[in-house]
Structure formats: C-alpha cells, structure tokens
Design a protein around this motif. Structure first.
Motif, PDB file in Angstrom:
ATOM      1  N   ALA A 121       5.487  12.318   2.171  1.00 21.31           N
ATOM      2  CA  ALA A 121       4.034  12.503   2.267  1.00 21.31           C
ATOM      3  C   ALA A 121       3.331  11.174   2.504  1.00 21.31           C
ATOM      4  O   ALA A 121       2.397  11.089   3.304  1.00 21.31           O
ATOM      5  CB  ALA A 121       3.510  13.161   0.991  1.00 21.31           C
ATOM      6  N   VAL A 122       3.783  10.141   1.835  1.00 20.11           N
ATOM      7  CA  VAL A 122       3.167   8.817   2.005  1.00 20.11           C
ATOM      8  C   VAL A 122       3.381   8.317   3.429  1.00 20.11           C
ATOM      9  O   VAL A 122       2.458   7.788   4.053  1.00 20.11           O
ATOM     10  CB  VAL A 122       3.729   7.820   0.970  1.00 20.11           C
ATOM     11  N   ALA A 123       4.588   8.489   3.962  1.00 19.28           N
ATOM     12  CA  ALA A 123       4.864   8.035   5.325  1.00 19.28           C
ATOM     13  C   ALA A 123       3.986   8.769   6.337  1.00 19.28           C
ATOM     14  O   ALA A 123       3.420   8.149   7.246  1.00 19.28           O
ATOM     15  CB  ALA A 123       6.339   8.238   5.654  1.00 19.28           C
ATOM     16  N   VAL A 124       3.848  10.069   6.180  1.00 12.00           N
ATOM     17  CA  VAL A 124       3.017  10.851   7.093  1.00 12.00           C
ATOM     18  C   VAL A 124       1.550  10.445   6.967  1.00 12.00           C
ATOM     19  O   VAL A 124       0.823  10.395   7.959  1.00 12.00           O
ATOM     20  CB  VAL A 124       3.192  12.367   6.825  1.00 12.00           C
ATOM     21  N   VAL A 155       6.125   0.825   7.130  1.00 12.43           N
ATOM     22  CA  VAL A 155       5.740   2.006   6.345  1.00 12.43           C
ATOM     23  C   VAL A 155       6.948   2.908   6.105  1.00 12.43           C
ATOM     24  O   VAL A 155       7.144   3.412   4.994  1.00 12.43           O
ATOM     25  CB  VAL A 155       4.597   2.770   7.047  1.00 12.43           C
ATOM     26  N   ALA A 156       7.794   3.092   7.121  1.00 10.78           N
ATOM     27  CA  ALA A 156       8.975   3.951   6.969  1.00 10.78           C
ATOM     28  C   ALA A 156       9.911   3.417   5.895  1.00 10.78           C
ATOM     29  O   ALA A 156      10.426   4.175   5.070  1.00 10.78           O
ATOM     30  CB  ALA A 156       9.711   4.066   8.300  1.00 10.78           C
ATOM     31  N   ILE A 157      10.101   2.115   5.877  1.00 15.90           N
ATOM     32  CA  ILE A 157      10.997   1.526   4.886  1.00 15.90           C
ATOM     33  C   ILE A 157      10.355   1.541   3.503  1.00 15.90           C
ATOM     34  O   ILE A 157      10.996   1.896   2.512  1.00 15.90           O
ATOM     35  CB  ILE A 157      11.393   0.099   5.301  1.00 15.90           C
ATOM     36  N   ALA A 158       9.090   1.161   3.427  1.00 18.01           N
ATOM     37  CA  ALA A 158       8.401   1.106   2.131  1.00 18.01           C
ATOM     38  C   ALA A 158       8.309   2.480   1.483  1.00 18.01           C
ATOM     39  O   ALA A 158       8.370   2.600   0.256  1.00 18.01           O
ATOM     40  CB  ALA A 158       7.011   0.507   2.301  1.00 18.01           C
ATOM     41  N   SER A 159       8.191   3.526   2.288  1.00 17.16           N
ATOM     42  CA  SER A 159       8.082   4.863   1.712  1.00 17.16           C
ATOM     43  C   SER A 159       9.390   5.314   1.072  1.00 17.16           C
ATOM     44  O   SER A 159       9.397   6.228   0.257  1.00 17.16           O
ATOM     45  CB  SER A 159       7.627   5.872   2.763  1.00 17.16           C
ATOM     46  N   SER A 160      10.490   4.675   1.434  1.00 19.81           N
ATOM     47  CA  SER A 160      11.764   5.023   0.814  1.00 19.81           C
ATOM     48  C   SER A 160      12.227   3.969  -0.183  1.00 19.81           C
ATOM     49  O   SER A 160      13.327   4.065  -0.713  1.00 19.81           O
ATOM     50  CB  SER A 160      12.834   5.232   1.885  1.00 19.81           C
ATOM     51  N   LEU A 189       0.836  -1.209   0.000  1.00 18.38           N
ATOM     52  CA  LEU A 189       0.000   0.000   0.000  1.00 18.38           C
ATOM     53  C   LEU A 189       0.866   1.252   0.000  1.00 18.38           C
ATOM     54  O   LEU A 189       0.648   2.173  -0.788  1.00 18.38           O
ATOM     55  CB  LEU A 189      -0.927   0.002   1.216  1.00 18.38           C
ATOM     56  N   THR A 190       1.878   1.255   0.852  1.00 11.76           N
ATOM     57  CA  THR A 190       2.774   2.403   0.934  1.00 11.76           C
ATOM     58  C   THR A 190       3.544   2.591  -0.364  1.00 11.76           C
ATOM     59  O   THR A 190       3.684   3.715  -0.864  1.00 11.76           O
ATOM     60  CB  THR A 190       3.747   2.231   2.113  1.00 11.76           C
ATOM     61  N   ALA A 191       4.048   1.492  -0.916  1.00 12.85           N
ATOM     62  CA  ALA A 191       4.816   1.572  -2.161  1.00 12.85           C
ATOM     63  C   ALA A 191       3.943   2.057  -3.321  1.00 12.85           C
ATOM     64  O   ALA A 191       4.385   2.879  -4.135  1.00 12.85           O
ATOM     65  CB  ALA A 191       5.432   0.220  -2.493  1.00 12.85           C
TER      66      ALA A 191
END
Length: 189
Positions: A62-65, A89-94, A50-52
């Motif tokens: 923005a996605v992480a927040v 989520v933190a890892i997937a957002s990057s 979902l995050t990716a």
C-alpha cells in the motif's frame, strides 16, 4: 493472495482520487519546498524515510502504491532520475524492520517468538539505517550508470529485472541485481 488483491483494489482508487484532486501534486510540491536546495542524495534519503515511516502503519504494498507516483513527480520536478526515486520507494517499502506491522512475516513470528515492539525497534533501527545508506548509494550509482550515461543506452533494459529481484527477494535481491548490472555494464564498456 486474496488479501493483497483486495488491499490493492482498495488503495488504487484512493491514489487515483489523490491524483485527480491535485492532493498528490500538492504533497509533492510541499516535499519539494522542504527539500529545496538539497542534493539528490538528500532527496532519495528523504523519500526512503517517508516511505519507511508510512510502512510502520500500512503494508509495504500500500505504501509503495501510494508514494511511488509522488516520488516520480518529485524526481521530474527536481531534475533527478524518476526511476531512482521510484526504485528508492520500492526498496524502502520492503525495508520496514522497526515495526511488527511492517510485514506479515513480522506478525507471524511475533507471538511464537515472544517478541514485543521494543525487540523490533532494537534490531530494526540499525537495519533500517544500513538499508537507507545502501539504498541511496546503490540506487544513485545505478541510476547514474543506467540513465545518465549516453554510452550505455541499452542498459535501461536492466531496470525491470532489477525491480523484479527487489520486489521478489527484498533487499538481498537488490544487492544481487546491482552486482549483475555492474558486471554487465563493466563488460559493455
């Protein structure tokens, strides 16, 4: 930089509005409904995807927040470590390698390198899959080690450096931080 500050200043009120109106809770309840009966690995993998996917269209910050509060809520409601959900989520957002819009670096090298979206998809899709597998396995293992073991209560202090390494150095920082936690945990037991 100022662009990041302005973007965060714009997205934080959106997240607060989503929380106050109950839309964030509604979204997490829908996510839980879809994944009811699934194990923690499937929940973490779904949060990663979902995050990716959102990272294809928005910046990683923005996605992480946007997704992190929902991930914590999902973790709490399903009895999964909320820290593991937030770390995923933190890892997937990057880890958005598939889209040229996923990172400013992708945009900077696109024109000089002559890359097109198809190039990012060819190289980024296997990298995203590898990141998904590594993240779910390592986050689940570290969450179990840090938060579920009563014999190691002090190791929760290692989570902030882990998150800092991930946010500062992306995926390579995560691997280094997990290795550091494993060494410290092994010597502590």
């Amino acid at each position: 930089d100022w662009q990041t500050i302005v973007m965060l200043a714009g997205i934080l009120p959106l997240v607060l509005a989503l929380q106050k109106t109950g839309l964030l809770s509604l979204a997490s309840d829908g996510f839980i409904g879809i994944l009811s009966g699934s194990g923690p690995f499937m929940v973490l993998a779904s949060l990663f995807l979902l995050t990716a996917i959102l990272g294809f269209f928005l910046s990683g910050t923005a996605v992480a927040v946007l997704v992190a509060p929902m991930a914590v809520d999902i973790g709490l409601k399903l009895g999964i470590s909320p820290q593991a959900c937030a770390m995923t989520v933190a890892i997937a957002s990057s880890a958005v390698f598939v889209s040229p819009l996923g990172s400013a670096v992708h945009l900077l090298v696109r024109d000089p390198g002559g890359y097109v979206a198809k190039d990012y998809a060819k190289v980024g899709t296997p990298l995203l899959g590898l990141s998904l597998l590594a993240t779910v396995a390592l986050v689940a293992a570290s969450a179990w080690l840090i938060f579920m073991q009563a014999s190691l209560p002090i190791t929760f202090l290692l989570l902030p450096p882990l998150m800092f390494c991930v946010l500062r150095q992306r995926f390579s920082g995560f691997v280094q931080a997990i290795a550091l936690i494993a060494v410290i945990a092994a010597t502590a037991t």
